[in-house]
Design an enzyme around this catalytic site. Structure first.
Site, PDB file in Angstrom:
ATOM      1  N   CYS A   1       0.838  -1.190   0.000  1.00 40.46           N
ATOM      2  CA  CYS A   1       0.000   0.000   0.000  1.00 40.46           C
ATOM      3  C   CYS A   1       0.871   1.236   0.000  1.00 40.46           C
ATOM      4  O   CYS A   1       1.577   1.517   0.973  1.00 40.46           O
ATOM      5  CB  CYS A   1      -0.907   0.007   1.215  1.00 40.46           C
TER       6      CYS A   1
ATOM      7  N   HIS B   1      -0.135   4.545  -0.340  1.00 39.73           N
ATOM      8  CA  HIS B   1      -0.578   5.734   0.415  1.00 39.73           C
ATOM      9  C   HIS B   1      -0.260   5.567   1.897  1.00 39.73           C
ATOM     10  O   HIS B   1       0.136   6.506   2.575  1.00 39.73           O
ATOM     11  CB  HIS B   1      -2.076   6.008   0.179  1.00 39.73           C
TER      12      HIS B   1
ATOM     13  N   ASP C   1     -10.291   4.188  -3.666  1.00 46.15           N
ATOM     14  CA  ASP C   1      -9.106   4.890  -3.183  1.00 46.15           C
ATOM     15  C   ASP C   1      -9.274   6.392  -3.398  1.00 46.15           C
ATOM     16  O   ASP C   1      -9.508   6.842  -4.522  1.00 46.15           O
ATOM     17  CB  ASP C   1      -7.857   4.377  -3.915  1.00 46.15           C
TER      18      ASP C   1
ATOM     19  N   GLY D   1      -0.640   4.489  -4.616  1.00 49.51           N
ATOM     20  CA  GLY D   1       0.810   4.368  -4.797  1.00 49.51           C
ATOM     21  C   GLY D   1       1.242   3.087  -5.486  1.00 49.51           C
ATOM     22  O   GLY D   1       2.049   3.117  -6.428  1.00 49.51           O
TER      23      GLY D   1
HETATM   24  O1  LIG Z   1      -1.758   3.658  -2.374  1.00 45.94           O
HETATM   25  C1  LIG Z   1      -1.949   2.445  -2.423  1.00 45.94           C
HETATM   26  O2  LIG Z   1      -1.126   1.664  -2.916  1.00 45.94           O
HETATM   27  C2  LIG Z   1      -3.191   1.898  -1.804  1.00 45.94           C
HETATM   28  N1  LIG Z   1      -4.250   2.819  -1.512  1.00 45.94           N
HETATM   29  C3  LIG Z   1      -5.425   2.014  -1.257  1.00 45.94           C
HETATM   30  C4  LIG Z   1      -5.230   0.833  -2.158  1.00 45.94           C
HETATM   31  C5  LIG Z   1      -3.735   0.635  -2.249  1.00 45.94           C
HETATM   32  O3  LIG Z   1      -3.345  -0.341  -1.329  1.00 45.94           O
END
Ligand SMILES: O=C(O)[C@H]1NCC[C@@H]1O
Length: 405
Positions: free
Chosen positions: A104, A106, A299, A304
């Site tokens: 993940c 973020h 999201d 990310g």
């Molecule tokens: O930024 C990310 O990679 C994540 N945000 C929610 C779903 C992913 O895991």
């Protein structure tokens, strides 16, 4: 006794689950710092233990009434095999509305700030070992995530003791690669939405610590811009989130590869405002998109790990070069300068699983973004509270998750 005092003493007595809450462009990260059982063994064994024996705790902190369907969690894990024998500083297990993701971005950005800012050695025993880079005024943290070790660079104050929120956090993650380009999938008949025209849709699949399907909005019958730049109160045409969600679910259903780590985690529907020439495989170059992941979570951030996957797909198609940066935006972040994630392929690495094994298409991607604190919680469970014990959710079709009496 006054209820405030009584709750505080319950908090003391009941070993509450305590969290630090942050957001990355509106996407929450509930960082769990105490109250979960101490897990042992390799990180992936701990992940499985959590899944098997303590899933009620995930539901308790992620779902209602303490959280909500789109809540995201990060459980800090002090001991892992790579913390003990490798070069990781700390481990993490990520939590969604339906389970435990492998990567993940973020949350990694949020953790970058938190791990610099906390000086509590019970939470982060290796905090004191972090080295301050005086030239760049930053600190590097090696985070052991289920997909591997992710190196975070967090800008700091001059002494390296606190994060500097005026500069973005970046991370360099595990090798990312495309697993199939221009793959045609057949959408299931039963999942339909206004505007759906075709049964066959072209999808790229790529890995950025987690697997994503990348698809062009107009191929699914949506307006190419998806109206993502608009706000609800604008007078123009509104976007249909439910239709987008159904389309994302149709792709998951058509393409699912299911296993513990090798599952299709998300579908990224990409605004296709690139060149009109259909011969040019450039649709993913538009940075604006909407990502559905886990069980239809949306999201708020530009995702990310999805940025890693998209850069890897672009690299495999030959339309981005090492060192070239692109902006990525989400439904929320498109409205704010600090909302963007910057994605840059920085080095090529060998990859035996790439879509085209004749080229070394795996790349390490640097992702950069911004996170802010929103608060802290001490969650308790009162005696006989069966409603909030495991959490629940109100979904489109009604209530899910409460125990039947
Ligand atoms: O930024 C990310 O990679 C994540 N945000 C929610 C779903 C992913 O895991």
């Amino acid at each position: 006794m006054d209820v405030i005092k009584s709750l505080r003493s319950q908090v003391q007595a009941n070993a509450p689950i305590t969290t630090i809450d942050m957001h990355t462009t509106g996407e929450p990260t509930r960082i769990i710092i105490s109250g979960f059982p101490k897990l042992t063994g390799p990180l992936l064994v701990q992940r499985r233990d959590l899944m098997k024996h303590y899933d009620h705790l995930r539901k308790r902190v992620i779902l209602e009434p303490r959280g909500h369907w789109d809540m995201y969690g990060a459980l800090l894990v002090q001991d892992t095999e790579l913390v003990t024998y490798g070069d990781a500083d700390i481990g993490v297990l990520f939590m969604t509305n339906d389970g435990y993701s492998t990567m993940c971005g973020h949350a990694t950005i949020a953790l970058g700030r938190f791990l610099v800012d906390t000086h509590d050695l019970a939470v982060f025993p290796n905090r004191e070992k972090l080295k301050y880079d005086a030239e760049n005024q930053s600190v590097e943290i090696k985070l052991h995530a289920p997909c591997g070790v992710v190196t975070i660079t967090c800008p700091t104050t001059r002494d390296g003791q606190a994060s500097d929120p005026s500069r973005p956090v970046s991370f360099l993650s595990v090798p990312s690669f495309a697993t199939a380009l221009n793959h045609i999938i057949e959408l299931p008949e039963e999942l339909t939405w206004p505007g759906r025209k075709r049964d066959l849709v072209r999808v790229d699949f790529a890995y950025g610590g987690a697997f994503y399907a990348l698809v062009k909005a107009s191929d699914l019958g949506f307006s190419p811009g998806l109206n993502l730049r608009k706000r609800k109160d604008d007078e123009e045409e509104e976007m249909d989130i439910e239709a987008l969600r159904t389309a994302a679910n149709a792709i998951i259903k058509a393409a699912d590869l299911n296993s513990d780590l090798r599952f299709l985690y998300g579908v990224i529907i990409i605004v296709d405002d690139g060149p009109v020439n259909p011969q040019e495989e450039r649709f993913w170059e538009s940075g604006l998109s909407i990502c559905f992941f886990a069980d239809s979570q949306i999201d708020r951030s530009p995702t990310g790990s999805g940025v890693q996957a998209r850069v890897a797909a672009a690299y495999a198609k030959g339309t981005i070069r090492l060192g070239e940066s692109r902006n990525f935006e989400s439904i929320v972040s498109v409205h704010f300068h600090e909302g963007r994630f910057l994605g840059t392929p920085v080095e090529e690495v060998n990859n035996h699983f790439a879509a085209n094994p004749t080229a070394a298409e795996a790349v390490r991607v640097r992702v950069e973004g911004w996170a802010k604190y929103t608060g802290t919680h001490a969650f308790v469970l009162e005696e006989n509270d069966i409603i909030s014990k495991e959490g629940f959710a109100i979904r489109k079709n009604g209530l899910s998750g409460l125990p039947r009496l």
